[in-house]
Scaffold this active site. Structure first.
Site, short mmCIF file in Angstrom:
data_model
loop_
_atom_site.label_atom_id
_atom_site.label_comp_id
_atom_site.label_asym_id
_atom_site.label_seq_id
_atom_site.Cartn_x
_atom_site.Cartn_y
_atom_site.Cartn_z
N ASP A 1 76.35 -33.13 74.28
CA ASP A 1 75.33 -34.06 73.82
C ASP A 1 76.03 -35.27 73.25
OD1 ASP A 1 72.40 -34.56 73.12
OD2 ASP A 1 73.36 -34.84 71.17
N GLU B 1 75.47 -38.83 70.66
CA GLU B 1 74.67 -39.66 69.77
C GLU B 1 75.07 -41.11 70.05
OE1 GLU B 1 72.24 -38.63 67.93
OE2 GLU B 1 72.63 -36.51 68.36
N HIS C 1 70.05 -33.48 65.91
CA HIS C 1 70.45 -34.89 66.02
C HIS C 1 71.87 -35.12 65.53
CE1 HIS C 1 66.65 -36.22 67.56
NE2 HIS C 1 65.99 -35.77 66.51
N ASP D 1 73.18 -30.31 68.49
CA ASP D 1 72.28 -30.31 69.64
C ASP D 1 72.91 -29.62 70.84
OD1 ASP D 1 70.39 -31.58 68.19
OD2 ASP D 1 70.55 -33.52 69.18
#
Length: 734
Positions: free
Chosen positions: A548, A550, A689, A694
């Site tokens: 994942d 960000e 998040h 995640d």
């Protein structure tokens, strides 16, 4: 992302409405034709004159009738088709949950008592199934208790071994490794501060990322030949240079196939590698060889000159001036030899200083060892303040020898009767500890202290070429003598380095990881490299990198950048939490304030972190030979694809999306957001998040989806990708 109306529902309702409209038109047309055959011409003309102007009203009423019919069809679909389908999907999801939550039967708002009763019955069946499974698990746990004890012993043994151990199957896939190997592979990594060596070693990873395949194959061939000759425990050794320039010595032993324990010709099932980094040993041996060569070659010419001069000096008729000249040759060569020997001795002492590595040692343990060492010298011993929490980074042997040497000289030369040790943190910015050797009585001069500090150490019958000063230089510390006039005491103070705190991020601290890492999986012995394409491989056979990102925003094509990457690996159906990847990234642009409350990453957190051009190569290596998995993968992959030109890297492996797979498995659910899917599966969401948080949740969701896909007949990677592409979400682009 919430979906309020399923595509299949819209198609079904639209088809039903069209069919109703067509039926009405057909009925009206047939009725009009039938009535027209019974009427005269003037009657038909009169009827048309009456209805013609009112035809729009008839069409409007027909449209309203069709709309009403469509509404009835939609209500019927929701009540009799969609509601039971959602209930079925919820029940299937709860079948994968350890502690199923009560179902929420859709259709309650429609006043459907049958569906509510069905939900209550399914709940009861699920709870009964849970109780039965708990009983079975309790019996299995009781029966496997001894096995778990052996497993714990193995884990403890492997964790504490000081030698690197790696076990592989015949394909070179890692089945087991210990913590020492993990730390050693970190030193071999091109990016040790980014991936921590996780891109080189891990369950299911290939050992050929470090070792040349032909070298390992040659060692295996040697073992097979010795097995064929009847050797019981054959082994092979080889030395290799890694890509990072480290010199590794590997000892290979065979893992025999347990199929026929009586046969001496049992085939190999894998191999064990015992690894030693001999780079420093090689450099030290090379330095010693250089010293020896210098001692022999450097003195040969001087000895030859001296021998020739001595032979000439034996001549009794030699003139005085000539004799003096040859005597000067002897003196010069002797001086030169003395200087060379002194230089060689100094270099040898430097090598002796670094022979033993500094190791972590509990400070109180060192104090206890020092008291045991100086106690037999005939002096009373004891301790003052000793901080029990201090860990030292010391060469314990050399430091004990230094303490004992000073104690011996205090006893011999100043007749000290009692010695005490004190260990406390030192108040300086370098984070050091102060070890004091304390006594009461006569003090000494600075010249005496300097002499003791620089002379070779001797104590209790043992001697060393090193001095106290050499030992302190080896530790990067300091040593001095000090008086405490208030207490009528004097002491020698050693400033010593503290053991470094573990600076590796505990990526799983908030994810409830087990206390002991699981660094082995013997089920992989059965795995072999398949000759068919990945699309034909079963989902349960593949290795995955679940990741994942960000980002600064949601528009990768408009300049938004990655600020964090997190990933974990799934091998053999198991989530390997300890083999995670987590790294903040400097986006080299501002982070919008609106996004900070979501991901919690502030500008000062990424300032000074590596840029994406440094992070992506490490992540690319980490994800090598695996299938990529992400939630809403199109978004994350777009960010990676936009960096291909800058980094020269392409992520060409297959990609699976848990968003699409959830839509495949649960097409009737209203939402496929990650937290909603996790709730359906009873997965606790921790670190939402954050990239690694995640990724971990996505990995757990993916493991829950695999058996549900299998129930639908979707077993291979190709089948899963094809099914995912048929969902409405597959149209999303970034």
């Amino acid at each position: 992302m919430a979906v309020r109306r399923d595509k299949r529902q819209l198609r079904w309702v639209g088809t039903a409405a069209l069919a109703l409209a067509a039926a009405l038109l057909l009925w009206l047309g047939a009725s009009a034709a039938l009535i027209g055959t019974t009427m005269a011409t003037d009657e038909r003309t009169l009827l048309w004159d009456l209805l013609g102007p009112r035809l729009p009203l008839l069409v409007l009423s027909g449209a309203l009738l069709v709309a009403g019919g469509a509404a009835l069809v939609q209500a019927a679909y929701q009540r009799w088709i969609a509601a039971p389908a959602r209930l079925l999907e919820q029940a299937k999801a709860q079948m994968t949950v350890d502690r199923p939550a009560p179902l929420k039967p859709p259709g309650q708002g429609l006043g459907d008592p049958t569906l509510r009763e069905l939900g209550i019955l399914v709940d009861a069946l699920l709870q009964n199934r849970r109780r039965l499974r708990d009983d079975v698990e309790a019996q299995v746990a009781e029966g496997s208790r001894r096995v778990e004890q052996e497993r714990a012993r193995l884990a403890a043994l492997m964790s504490e071994l000081t030698q690197s151990v790696v076990v592989c199957n015949l394909d070179g896939r890692v089945l087991l490794y210990n913590n020492r190997a993990r730390l050693q592979f970190k030193t071999l990594s091109d990016a040790p501060q980014l991936a921590g060596g996780a891109e080189l070693i891990g369950l299911g990873r290939s050992i050929y990322a470090v070792f040349d395949r032909q070298l390992v194959a040659h060692a295996l061939d040697n073992i097979r030949q010795r097995l064929a000759r009847g050797a019981q425990s054959p082994s092979a050794q080889f030395v290799t240079v890694t890509k990072s320039g480290q010199l590794l010595r590997a000892q290979m032993a065979a893992v025999r196939d347990p199929g026929d324990s009586q046969s001496p010709q049992r085939s190999l099932g894998g191999f064990v590698l015992l690894l030693d980094n001999i780079t420093r040993d090689y450099e030290r041996d090379a330095a010693q060889d250089t010293l020896l060569l210098g001692l022999t070659e450097g003195q040969r010419a001087s000895l030859g000159n001296m021998q020739a001069a001595v032979e000439i000096l034996d001549d009794a008729t030699l003139e005085p001036a000539t004799r003096e000249r040859f005597l000067r040759v002897v003196r010069d060569e002797a001086t030169r030899m003395s200087a060379q020997l002194q230089a060689l001795a100094t270099r040898s002492a430097e090598g002796l200083k670094t022979r033993w590595p500094l190791e972590d040692m509990l400070g109180s343990d060192f104090v206890a060892a020092a008291l045991r060492r100086i106690g037999p010298l005939g002096v009373r011993t004891g301790t003052l303040e000793v901080d029990p929490a201090l860990w030292l980074k010391v060469d314990s042997f050399a430091l004990l020898q230094a303490v004992a040497t000073l104690a011996q000289r205090l006893i011999d030369e100043f007749e000290v009767k009692a010695l005490q040790l004190r260990l406390q943190p030192h108040a300086d910015a370098r984070g050091r500890a102060q070890l004091d050797l304390v006594w009461s009585g006569q003090v000494m001069s600075t010249e005496t202290v300097m002499a003791w500090e620089s002379e070779p150490m001797k104590a209790a019958g043992s001697a060393s070429a090193l001095s106290v000063r050499d030992v302190m230089q080896r530790h990067g510390g300091e040593f001095w003598f000090e008086r405490d006039r208030a207490r009528h005491q004097a002491f020698f103070r050693f400033l010593l380095p503290l053991a470094e705190a573990d600076t590796e991020p505990d990526a799983e601290a908030d994810l409830h990881a087990e206390s002991r890492p699981e660094y082995y999986d013997f089920d992989l012995f059965a795995a072999a490299e398949s000759q068919h394409a990945l699309d034909d491989r079963r989902l349960v056979e593949l290795a995955y990198t679940v990741f994942d990102t960000e980002t600064t925003g949601l528009q990768p094509a408009e300049g938004d950048e990655i600020i964090q990457i997190g990933a974990a690996r799934i091998v053999n159906g198991k989530l390997l939490r300890q083999e995670s990847f987590e790294q903040l990234v400097d986006p080299q642009r501002s982070i919008p304030e609106a996004g900070i409350p979501i991901h919690g990453i502030r500008p000062e957190m990424v300032k000074g972190q590596p840029t994406i051009t440094a992070v992506l190569p490490a992540f690319h290596t980490y994800a090598r030979d695996t299938v990529l998995v992400a939630h809403n993968a199109a978004f994350d992959m777009r960010f990676l694809q936009l960096k291909e030109q800058a980094t020269g890297l392409r992520f060409e492996q297959p990609v699976l999306d848990t968003l699409l797979l959830s839509a495949v498995v649960h097409p009737n659910q209203e939402s496929h957001r990650l937290e909603h899917i996790a709730e359906r599966f009873g997965i606790t969401v921790v670190g939402r998040h954050t990239a690694l948080g995640d990724a971990m949740v996505t990995a757990e969701v993916f493991l829950k989806l695999i058996p549900l896909l299998a129930d639908m007949g979707i077993h291979t990677l190709g089948q899963a990708r094809a099914a995912a592409q048929k969902t409405w979400f597959a149209r999303l682009k970034y």
